[in-house]
Design a protein around this motif. Structure first.
Motif, PDB file in Angstrom:
ATOM      1  N   THR A 230       0.820  -1.215   0.000  1.00 30.55           N
ATOM      2  CA  THR A 230       0.000   0.000   0.000  1.00 30.55           C
ATOM      3  C   THR A 230       0.855   1.268   0.000  1.00 30.55           C
ATOM      4  O   THR A 230       0.308   2.362  -0.063  1.00 30.55           O
ATOM      5  N   ALA A 231       2.176   1.124   0.080  1.00 27.76           N
ATOM      6  CA  ALA A 231       3.062   2.297   0.023  1.00 27.76           C
ATOM      7  C   ALA A 231       3.362   2.711  -1.420  1.00 27.76           C
ATOM      8  O   ALA A 231       4.170   3.618  -1.644  1.00 27.76           O
ATOM      9  N   GLU A 232       2.722   2.089  -2.389  1.00 25.12           N
ATOM     10  CA  GLU A 232       2.974   2.420  -3.801  1.00 25.12           C
ATOM     11  C   GLU A 232       2.866   3.929  -4.060  1.00 25.12           C
ATOM     12  O   GLU A 232       3.726   4.515  -4.724  1.00 25.12           O
ATOM     13  N   LYS A 233       1.791   4.543  -3.492  1.00 28.84           N
ATOM     14  CA  LYS A 233       1.548   5.962  -3.727  1.00 28.84           C
ATOM     15  C   LYS A 233       2.666   6.817  -3.113  1.00 28.84           C
ATOM     16  O   LYS A 233       3.157   7.746  -3.753  1.00 28.84           O
ATOM     17  N   ASN A 234       3.074   6.483  -1.871  1.00 22.98           N
ATOM     18  CA  ASN A 234       4.157   7.227  -1.219  1.00 22.98           C
ATOM     19  C   ASN A 234       5.405   7.217  -2.099  1.00 22.98           C
ATOM     20  O   ASN A 234       6.093   8.223  -2.259  1.00 22.98           O
ATOM     21  N   ILE A 235       5.731   6.037  -2.642  1.00 21.32           N
ATOM     22  CA  ILE A 235       6.956   5.884  -3.433  1.00 21.32           C
ATOM     23  C   ILE A 235       6.841   6.645  -4.762  1.00 21.32           C
ATOM     24  O   ILE A 235       7.739   7.393  -5.143  1.00 21.32           O
ATOM     25  N   LYS A 236       5.703   6.462  -5.450  1.00 20.84           N
ATOM     26  CA  LYS A 236       5.529   7.120  -6.761  1.00 20.84           C
ATOM     27  C   LYS A 236       5.644   8.637  -6.636  1.00 20.84           C
ATOM     28  O   LYS A 236       6.322   9.289  -7.429  1.00 20.84           O
ATOM     29  N   GLU A 237       4.983   9.206  -5.613  1.00 27.92           N
ATOM     30  CA  GLU A 237       5.000  10.667  -5.439  1.00 27.92           C
ATOM     31  C   GLU A 237       6.396  11.159  -5.065  1.00 27.92           C
ATOM     32  O   GLU A 237       6.846  12.197  -5.548  1.00 27.92           O
ATOM     33  N   SER A 238       7.073  10.409  -4.198  1.00 31.04           N
ATOM     34  CA  SER A 238       8.409  10.831  -3.747  1.00 31.04           C
ATOM     35  C   SER A 238       9.424  10.765  -4.885  1.00 31.04           C
ATOM     36  O   SER A 238      10.294  11.634  -5.001  1.00 31.04           O
ATOM     37  N   VAL A 239       9.327   9.731  -5.688  1.00 34.45           N
ATOM     38  CA  VAL A 239      10.246   9.586  -6.825  1.00 34.45           C
ATOM     39  C   VAL A 239       9.992  10.714  -7.836  1.00 34.45           C
ATOM     40  O   VAL A 239      10.935  11.330  -8.360  1.00 34.45           O
ATOM     41  N   LEU A 305      22.398   9.419 -10.086  1.00 36.34           N
ATOM     42  CA  LEU A 305      22.420   8.770  -8.765  1.00 36.34           C
ATOM     43  C   LEU A 305      21.947   9.709  -7.651  1.00 36.34           C
ATOM     44  O   LEU A 305      21.260   9.276  -6.727  1.00 36.34           O
ATOM     45  N   LEU A 306      22.315  10.982  -7.763  1.00 40.87           N
ATOM     46  CA  LEU A 306      21.885  11.935  -6.736  1.00 40.87           C
ATOM     47  C   LEU A 306      20.352  11.945  -6.660  1.00 40.87           C
ATOM     48  O   LEU A 306      19.779  11.829  -5.571  1.00 40.87           O
ATOM     49  N   LYS A 307      19.690  12.033  -7.803  1.00 38.82           N
ATOM     50  CA  LYS A 307      18.217  12.029  -7.824  1.00 38.82           C
ATOM     51  C   LYS A 307      17.678  10.697  -7.291  1.00 38.82           C
ATOM     52  O   LYS A 307      16.691  10.657  -6.561  1.00 38.82           O
ATOM     53  N   PHE A 308      18.347   9.617  -7.658  1.00 39.38           N
ATOM     54  CA  PHE A 308      17.927   8.276  -7.225  1.00 39.38           C
ATOM     55  C   PHE A 308      17.983   8.151  -5.700  1.00 39.38           C
ATOM     56  O   PHE A 308      17.037   7.689  -5.067  1.00 39.38           O
ATOM     57  N   PHE A 309      19.079   8.605  -5.085  1.00 41.33           N
ATOM     58  CA  PHE A 309      19.200   8.507  -3.621  1.00 41.33           C
ATOM     59  C   PHE A 309      18.229   9.464  -2.925  1.00 41.33           C
ATOM     60  O   PHE A 309      17.643   9.125  -1.902  1.00 41.33           O
ATOM     61  N   GLN A 310      18.069  10.663  -3.486  1.00 40.39           N
ATOM     62  CA  GLN A 310      17.113  11.608  -2.902  1.00 40.39           C
ATOM     63  C   GLN A 310      15.705  11.017  -2.962  1.00 40.39           C
ATOM     64  O   GLN A 310      14.934  11.127  -1.989  1.00 40.39           O
ATOM     65  N   ALA A 311      15.373  10.364  -4.070  1.00 43.74           N
ATOM     66  CA  ALA A 311      14.048   9.759  -4.226  1.00 43.74           C
ATOM     67  C   ALA A 311      13.828   8.642  -3.202  1.00 43.74           C
ATOM     68  O   ALA A 311      12.741   8.513  -2.617  1.00 43.74           O
ATOM     69  N   TYR A 312      14.874   7.855  -2.956  1.00 44.72           N
ATOM     70  CA  TYR A 312      14.761   6.773  -1.952  1.00 44.72           C
ATOM     71  C   TYR A 312      14.541   7.356  -0.556  1.00 44.72           C
ATOM     72  O   TYR A 312      13.673   6.906   0.190  1.00 44.72           O
ATOM     73  N   VAL A 313      15.316   8.372  -0.205  1.00 47.49           N
ATOM     74  CA  VAL A 313      15.224   8.937   1.150  1.00 47.49           C
ATOM     75  C   VAL A 313      13.858   9.594   1.356  1.00 47.49           C
ATOM     76  O   VAL A 313      13.224   9.417   2.403  1.00 47.49           O
ATOM     77  N   LEU A 314      13.370  10.315   0.342  1.00 46.47           N
ATOM     78  CA  LEU A 314      12.048  10.937   0.490  1.00 46.47           C
ATOM     79  C   LEU A 314      10.957   9.867   0.575  1.00 46.47           C
ATOM     80  O   LEU A 314      10.021  10.000   1.374  1.00 46.47           O
ATOM     81  N   SER A 315      11.084   8.790  -0.200  1.00 47.69           N
ATOM     82  CA  SER A 315      10.104   7.686  -0.126  1.00 47.69           C
ATOM     83  C   SER A 315      10.075   7.111   1.280  1.00 47.69           C
ATOM     84  O   SER A 315       8.998   6.878   1.847  1.00 47.69           O
ATOM     85  N   GLY A 316      11.247   6.865   1.845  1.00 47.19           N
ATOM     86  CA  GLY A 316      11.319   6.322   3.203  1.00 47.19           C
ATOM     87  C   GLY A 316      10.674   7.258   4.205  1.00 47.19           C
ATOM     88  O   GLY A 316       9.892   6.833   5.061  1.00 47.19           O
ATOM     89  N   ARG A 317      10.966   8.547   4.090  1.00 50.99           N
ATOM     90  CA  ARG A 317      10.380   9.539   5.011  1.00 50.99           C
ATOM     91  C   ARG A 317       8.858   9.563   4.883  1.00 50.99           C
ATOM     92  O   ARG A 317       8.137   9.667   5.873  1.00 50.99           O
ATOM     93  N   SER A 318       8.376   9.480   3.657  1.00 49.38           N
ATOM     94  CA  SER A 318       6.935   9.525   3.413  1.00 49.38           C
ATOM     95  C   SER A 318       6.226   8.327   4.061  1.00 49.38           C
ATOM     96  O   SER A 318       5.196   8.481   4.711  1.00 49.38           O
ATOM     97  N   ILE A 319       6.818   7.157   3.911  1.00 47.87           N
ATOM     98  CA  ILE A 319       6.237   5.938   4.503  1.00 47.87           C
ATOM     99  C   ILE A 319       6.311   6.016   6.030  1.00 47.87           C
ATOM    100  O   ILE A 319       5.353   5.697   6.738  1.00 47.87           O
ATOM    101  N   ALA A 320       7.444   6.480   6.535  1.00 48.33           N
ATOM    102  CA  ALA A 320       7.686   6.486   7.986  1.00 48.33           C
ATOM    103  C   ALA A 320       6.892   7.573   8.714  1.00 48.33           C
ATOM    104  O   ALA A 320       6.699   7.497   9.928  1.00 48.33           O
ATOM    105  N   ASN A 321       6.428   8.584   7.982  1.00 43.15           N
ATOM    106  CA  ASN A 321       5.638   9.665   8.605  1.00 43.15           C
ATOM    107  C   ASN A 321       4.145   9.522   8.344  1.00 43.15           C
ATOM    108  O   ASN A 321       3.346  10.277   8.895  1.00 43.15           O
ATOM    109  N   ASP A 322       3.757   8.563   7.506  1.00 44.38           N
ATOM    110  CA  ASP A 322       2.342   8.397   7.134  1.00 44.38           C
ATOM    111  C   ASP A 322       1.544   7.888   8.337  1.00 44.38           C
ATOM    112  O   ASP A 322       1.986   6.953   9.021  1.00 44.38           O
TER     113      ASP A 322
END
Ligand SMILES: [Zn+2]
Length: 344
Positions: A230-239, A305-322
């Motif tokens: 169910t975190a699909e949306k968090n990941i898509k938006e963060s990426v 890679l910079l965008k890739f790592f930023q996207a991962y960190v924002l995805s994690g934050r989004s899931i962890a704060n939801d």
């Protein structure tokens, strides 16, 4: 008057600090020089391909432990240091022969506690394997060191990037960082971990793994198992916030979901996708570098890679704060295991 002015300035500064968005917090910690530092070190010829059980595998682990230490991440609560030592049965090549032997190796573990009095009892696992396949004969007569820059110095760096960010800006949920050994020997480090967890598995609500073969499309992040939680949306938006597009595994014939450490957690019921560099098919530059001595740090596109790592960190934050706890999508193969684990 002066006192009132000072008070107003203090108040405005406090509001500005609170108003810092998750994206701004990501931009404040994830930068290209730090990323390069991690990848160039882990993929250096001196680490001889980080094969499980070798002295160079231990040097990689020491680098990871000390990086977590330098960020102020807390150590493994079971041992008080950043290691989880394991005795493993591994297969290794001796010339043309494949032998088995027993080796000692280690997972690397750290923790950042969450800020919400209730949600901090729930943990997001951020994981990746740091081992690679070592030194052996290859198609290239001039190079026998399999550096594993993509596989998986990149995944290891996603976890370090997350750890640096969360140590500075913790989320509501707590974080458990695990860097696995033994993946290339058959997911040995993650299998060992789920049988010997340092915290109860039913408090682990999500495992956000990263593993990489390579990439052939720098507009994408490919997430193995994207629609399965169910975190699909968090990941898509963060990426998307970093100008990339999150796409599902384009090559199910490769069985990638079941070939990396995420599956050790999925089998226990924990929702667990794998975040990977962008590929639209398992071909081209993916197969060119996958398990080849040419997988070196100086062949990577660091703007991407910079965008890739930023996207991962924002995805994690989004899931962890939801406010909503992530779970398997209804009907998933592992949904029943998840219900049994969390008793819901
Ligand atoms: Zn890998």
């Amino acid at each position: 008057m002066r006192q009132i002015t000072s008070l107003v300035i203090l108040l405005l500064a406090t509001i500005a600090l609170q108003a810092q968005t998750d994206k701004e917090k990501v931009l404040a910690t994830v930068n290209v020089n730090t990323i390069k530092g991690h990848i160039y070190f882990l993929a250096d010829d001196a680490l001889k391909g980080r094969e499980t059980g070798t002295p160079e595998n231990k040097i990689a682990a020491a680098y990871l432990a000390n990086t977590l230490r330098s960020y102020g991440v807390k150590p493994n609560p079971k041992t008080g240091d950043y290691y989880q030592e394991a005795t493993l049965q591994v297969r290794y090549r001796d010339g043309e022969e494949v032998k088995t032997k027993t080796v000692k190796s280690q997972n690397v573990i750290g923790i950042v506690e969450g800020t919400d009095p209730k949600l901090k009892d729930e943990y997001i696992i951020y994981s990746a394997h740091y081992d690679h396949v070592g030194v052996h004969k290859s198609n290239n007569p001039n190079d026998s060191i399999f550096n594993g820059a993509r596989d998986n110095a990149v995944g290891t760096t996603t976890v370090l990037s997350m750890a640096e960010n969360l140590a500075k800006y913790p989320t509501k949920r707590s974080a458990l960082f695990i860097l696995f050994t033994g993946e290339e020997k058959g997911l040995l480090g993650s299998k060992y971990y789920v049988e010997n967890p340092v915290l109860p598995l039913n408090q682990m609500v999500y495992c956000f793994n990263s593993d990489n073969a390579g990439y052939n499309d720098t507009s994408l992040a490919t997430i193995i198992g994207l629609p399965r939680t169910t975190a699909e949306k968090n990941i898509k938006e963060s990426v998307a916030a970093f100008g990339l597009k999150a796409v599902e595994d384009p090559s199910p014939e490769q069985g990638l979901f079941d070939r990396s450490d995420n599956v050790s957690f999925a089998a226990k019921g924990i929702p667990a996708p794998t975040f990977s560099l962008g590929f639209d098919s398992f071909a081209g530059d993916v197969t060119k570098y996958y398990h080849q001595p040419g997988d070196e740090a100086n062949t990577l596109d660091y703007d991407y890679l910079l965008k890739f790592f930023q996207a991962y960190v924002l995805s994690g934050r989004s899931i962890a704060n939801d406010s909503k706890t992530p779970f398997w999508t209804a009907g998933d193969k592992y949904e029943a295991s998840g219900k049994a684990l969390y008793k819901n």
